[in-house]
Scaffold this active site. Sequence first.
Site, PDB file in Angstrom:
ATOM      1  N   ASP A  34      -9.636  -1.071   3.339  1.00 45.54           N
ATOM      2  CA  ASP A  34      -9.311   0.029   5.082  1.00 45.54           C
ATOM      3  C   ASP A  34     -10.279  -0.541   5.826  1.00 45.54           C
ATOM      4  OD1 ASP A  34      -8.137   3.143   2.718  1.00 45.54           O
ATOM      5  OD2 ASP A  34      -7.586   1.574   3.695  1.00 45.54           O
ATOM      6  N   ASP A  45       0.889  -0.879   0.179  1.00 43.85           N
ATOM      7  CA  ASP A  45      -0.159  -0.234  -0.067  1.00 43.85           C
ATOM      8  C   ASP A  45       1.075   1.097   0.483  1.00 43.85           C
ATOM      9  OD1 ASP A  45      -2.673   1.538   1.771  1.00 43.85           O
ATOM     10  OD2 ASP A  45      -2.164   1.359  -0.094  1.00 43.85           O
TER      11      ASP A  45
END
Lengths: 425, 106
Positions: free
Chosen positions: A343, A214
Amino acid sequence: CLRALNGQPPAAPTPRVVEREEEEEDEELTLKYGAKHVIMLFVPVTLCMVVVVATIKSVSFYTQNDGQRLIYTPFPEDTDTVGQRALNSILNATIMITVIIVMTLVLVMLYKYRCYKVIQGWLFLSSLLLLFFFSYIYLKEVFKTYNLAMDYITLAIIIWNFGVVGMMCIHWKGPLRLQQAYLIMISALMALVFIKYLPEWTAWLILAVISVYDLLAVLCPKGPLRILVETAQERNEPIFPALIYSSTMVWLVNMADTDRPNRNSTEAASPQQEPQEVASPVPSSPSQDDGGFTQSWVSQQEHRLGPLQSTEETRREIQQMPSARPPVEEDDEERGVKLGLGDFIFYSMLVGKASATASGDWNTTLACFVAILIGLCLTLLLLAIFKKALPALPISIFFGLVFYFATDNLVRPFMDKLALHQFYI
Amino acid sequence: MNLERLPNEEKLSLCRKYYLVPLAVSGFAFLPFLWLVNVVWFFREAFLKPSYTEQLQIKAYVKRSALGLLLWVAVLTTWITIYQHFRAEWGEVGDYLSFTIPLGIP
């Protein structure tokens, strides 16, 4: 000094005192908005985690090891030696990450070459599967756990209603609260699937590697997600709205990097999609899709239970409402923060896994929960400072993992010993 | 979706769509939830706000949605009561209808 909310640089000839005051005010405003945004995101993240933990604690289905695995993690973890297990989990994690990277790249390619229809169709199918199939399984397990009878007719009506209204809220128009609730629910469902089907060491490894990925994907100049964000900004389009949870509906469309915001206050009414405030403004985005995980979904559809998938892509972008906009005519409530659904999923997965497998039980769960929230605060603070899309996973997951392992292995035995010896501190 | 920001015609059109979709699909579309959403969402608009031109129609749609909703709630409640009460007695048919069967003796 923070340029903060006014898009305009402070006027040059003003006396220094005034300038400094303006700057201070700007800073204050930024931090104030930052704080508000943090609170606005706390609630959904907490809710999602609460749902996941509650389900894990009560419905044993999600913690049973049926021997089933995802096709993406073919190596079993119940092997004879620790070394073998470690090797297997590393291999599993590598496969998963490769799949995720590939999916992300495919998505970015599709986006770059404007194959919007493909993306939309993909996300639509994914959300369809998620809303109907997974909720069916979830309901079945809940009813089994509470030993209730349910007939097919009522069940069909319930699932049908839930699914159709969900599709409408997510992909079309619907009340904001309901849309947020649906996004939270599908994130929770997805996280539960991950928790069930990923073996332990693989899960932790995947969490760690995904955070690193990420970080790289969003921040490196050649990272796929960064390319995605920049392309969207160039074209002035919102980035996959439906894959992102937005805390408010934004009616003002604004451009973060260009000088004057184009406010489309009334025309913003037309974009059906959520005009979320994205760093790149824009009205209707071509696709309103829902959580990023859906993309992953599709790929999994063909395979068994396909869970997993990179929700990577869009997920992870936290975009703050362009602070480059002058605070003028909009009210504060208009600005919101957006957080990718992936997320949500990974946060909930961390906390859920912690509550499922930790020996320290509630201590560990709470510690992970607090760690994630702290990470989220820090990330939002950074967002307020840097004002561009930031990866939401790394800090929180890092803290979460540290807290989990530390609490499980250090704090709990410590507390047990203390309790044993009746020694209170 | 923030209702305040929409112009009135769009509110009307949205309310109408939320009312019609359940009716459109197969004539009697088994979507009481959508009607519920319609009622809750547009309640303030229809009844608690000072009137404007389209409000009358919005009121009509909300009332009709509420009616449809009540009808469905009645039907479902009756069916569920019947099912739960007589499930064990129906023998085979009861099992066939059941999605999950509770274990143990009631």
